[in-house]
Scaffold this motif. Structure first.
Motif, PDB file in Angstrom:
ATOM      1  N   LEU A   1       0.868  -1.181   0.000  1.00 10.91           N
ATOM      2  CA  LEU A   1       0.000   0.000   0.000  1.00 10.91           C
ATOM      3  C   LEU A   1       0.902   1.228   0.000  1.00 10.91           C
ATOM      4  N   LYS A   2       0.629   2.168  -0.915  1.00 13.68           N
ATOM      5  CA  LYS A   2       1.426   3.390  -1.007  1.00 13.68           C
ATOM      6  C   LYS A   2       0.509   4.601  -0.902  1.00 13.68           C
TER       7      LYS A   2
ATOM      8  N   THR B   1       1.815  -4.063  -6.344  1.00 13.30           N
ATOM      9  CA  THR B   1       2.891  -5.036  -6.186  1.00 13.30           C
ATOM     10  C   THR B   1       4.218  -4.313  -6.015  1.00 13.30           C
ATOM     11  N   MET B   2       5.190  -5.049  -5.557  1.00 14.40           N
ATOM     12  CA  MET B   2       6.546  -4.521  -5.465  1.00 14.40           C
ATOM     13  C   MET B   2       7.125  -4.377  -6.875  1.00 14.40           C
TER      14      MET B   2
ATOM     15  N   THR C   1       4.922  -8.292 -11.244  1.00 13.44           N
ATOM     16  CA  THR C   1       3.547  -8.082 -11.703  1.00 13.44           C
ATOM     17  C   THR C   1       2.843  -9.405 -11.995  1.00 13.44           C
ATOM     18  N   ALA C   2       3.528 -10.503 -11.730  1.00 15.83           N
ATOM     19  CA  ALA C   2       2.948 -11.814 -12.049  1.00 15.83           C
ATOM     20  C   ALA C   2       1.954 -12.272 -10.988  1.00 15.83           C
ATOM     21  N   THR C   3       2.140 -11.794  -9.738  1.00 16.74           N
ATOM     22  CA  THR C   3       1.265 -12.226  -8.649  1.00 16.74           C
ATOM     23  C   THR C   3      -0.037 -11.441  -8.683  1.00 16.74           C
TER      24      THR C   3
ATOM     25  N   GLU D   1       2.230  -0.411 -14.133  1.00 14.09           N
ATOM     26  CA  GLU D   1       2.965   0.420 -13.179  1.00 14.09           C
ATOM     27  C   GLU D   1       2.761  -0.074 -11.746  1.00 14.09           C
ATOM     28  N   ASN D   2       2.626  -1.393 -11.602  1.00 15.93           N
ATOM     29  CA  ASN D   2       2.515  -2.034 -10.286  1.00 15.93           C
ATOM     30  C   ASN D   2       1.303  -1.585  -9.484  1.00 15.93           C
TER      31      ASN D   2
END
Length: 450
Positions: free
Chosen positions: A45-46, A58-59, A63-65, A177-178
């Motif tokens: 969370l950002k 995602t980190m 982006t696969a998860t 972009e995650n």
């Protein structure tokens, strides 16, 4: 938005807060979102604290998860059964029995469970932490307290078919972009990206497919989107629309300015693998100005008691709808939609799982670009799978092309993919023509006289 244990990082120069789930211990537990009524599973969370948007994603480089945003009332038998594993006692039953035997209501001390569980201390604590990561408990190692979430009892009641549930889960795949989702703090709308589809009801075969793979989730699992709705066994009834709003409490989907794609049992006797008449596409679309899809009664979101409510799913139109005949294959689109169409009365189709060719009927008024006077009629499925009609002219006959001719009483008039046609006697000025096949166009009529 709550979570029992995260890694926190705050960048003072950028005024940015990061909350990170690394997947270890309690950080593996989902977030609880009480405004949207969702349990959220994402990595980070950002929030830049001087801005009005929070991102869930995602980190970098991962982006696969997929991220999931699951209804607080989500349940499946498969998930319940998987929890059991090789244990003799189901973990949810173990928690329920412990709370009942100890007289606790919503929370307990870790040491009380360790003392009474008959499990080794480390195993007892690992059990509680595991149940927390699965979203059933809130484990606080600092205070030594555990809160039991309503989800424990809801799962047990759902398994026993004592309580309703749903299967709504927004799955975000491969975010750009995650960012799996963005929360607008002004409206509290949460836009979720990368959503291929949403199964609103497995039993009723209702699926929402968002255009651009975006869904905007509002309070209490209400959501908005543009795209397609599919409903009924085998995807019988499909709606394409720019504006779709899902009402969770009413368990219905409102739509505007939609077009239909209807599938009907074939009339050739062709069977599918289950021995039913195979479906084929209705060749006519209905343009619905304002309508709704009632997925199920709002006390049967799970569909468990579908036999008690056989009329669902239900499609309703609230305003007049239209059927056009301007497709290219019908004489190169000669019947223009501005003045040649059938205006359908507000209608309802229930039991979308089992309707037949014969049961589809749409009363309304026919407008023929002044070939014939406007008249009331009923659209039905024709042999060529188009919506149309086959009728006889009334006793007084019909004027043609605004009194330029006269079509006699009892003459045949038909409408389908072959266009607007007729058969019988036609008078023009002082001549009279008899034919078995007139083809009426907006500016002319073709025929071979008998």
């Amino acid at each position: 938005i709550m979570h029992p244990g995260l890694a926190l990082r705050f960048d003072q120069d950028e005024s940015r807060l990061d909350l990170i789930r690394d997947g270890d211990g309690l950080s593996a537990a989902p977030y609880l979102n009480t405004y949207h009524d969702l349990e959220m599973d994402f990595q980070v969370l950002k929030w830049t604290t001087d801005e009005d948007f929070i991102t869930f994603g995602t980190m970098p480089g991962n982006t696969a998860t997929p991220a999931t945003f699951e209804s607080a009332d989500f349940y499946t038998d498969h998930r319940f059964d998987v929890l059991l594993g090789i244990d003799a006692v189901h973990p949810l039953i173990r928690i329920r029995n412990f709370m009942r035997d100890q007289g606790f209501e919503h929370e307990f001390l870790i040491e009380d469970f360790v003392r009474t569980s008959k499990l080794p201390q480390d195993q007892a604590k690992r059990f509680l932490m595991w149940m927390s990561t699965e979203g059933f408990l809130i484990y606080n190692a600092t205070t030594g307290e555990v809160q039991v979430k309503e989800r424990v009892y809801r799962y047990l009641d759902a398994k026993a078919k004592k309580k309703d549930y749903d299967v709504i889960n927004f799955v975000s795949q491969q975010p750009e972009e995650n960012q799996n989702a963005v929360l607008d703090l002004n409206t509290m709308d949460m836009t979720i990206y990368g959503v291929n589809n949403v199964h609103v009801s497995n039993v009723r075969d209702v699926i929402a497919i968002p255009r651009n793979k975006q869904i905007v989730v509002k309070e209490n699992r209400n959501f908005s989107m543009s795209g397609r709705l599919i409903a009924g066994n085998g995807g019988r009834f499909r709606i394409n629309c720019e504006s779709i709003d899902f009402d969770y409490d009413g368990f219905r989907m409102e739509f505007k300015d939609a077009s239909t794609e209807i599938w009907i049992p074939n009339n050739k006797g062709i069977l599918d693998e289950r021995g039913n008449l195979a479906l084929e596409r209705l060749e006519s679309e209905i343009t619905i100005a304002n309508g709704e899809l009632l997925v199920d009664t709002n006390i049967n979101k799970s569909g468990v008691w579908m036999e008690d409510y056989p009329e669902y799913p239900i499609i309703r139109s609230y305003d007049n709808s239209k059927v056009y005949y301007d497709r290219e294959e019908i004489f190169s689109g000669v019947y223009k939609r501005d003045n040649f169409y059938f205006e359908v009365d507000p209608f309802e189709i229930d039991s979308l799982d089992i309707y037949t060719r014969e049961s589809l009927s749409f009363p309304g008024e026919f407008y023929s670009a002044d070939i014939l006077p406007n008249f009331r009629q009923e659209l039905r499925v024709q042999a060529d799978n188009a919506l149309g009609f086959v009728i006889k002219a009334p006793a007084e006959g019909y004027p043609l092309y605004v009194d330029k001719g006269h079509f006699h009483a009892d003459n045949k008039i038909s409408l389908d993919k072959s266009g607007l046609r007729g058969a019988g006697q036609f008078d023009y000025l002082t001549s009279s023509t008899q034919s078995d096949d007139y083809v009426f166009f907006p500016d002319s009529m073709n025929t071979h006289a008998n």
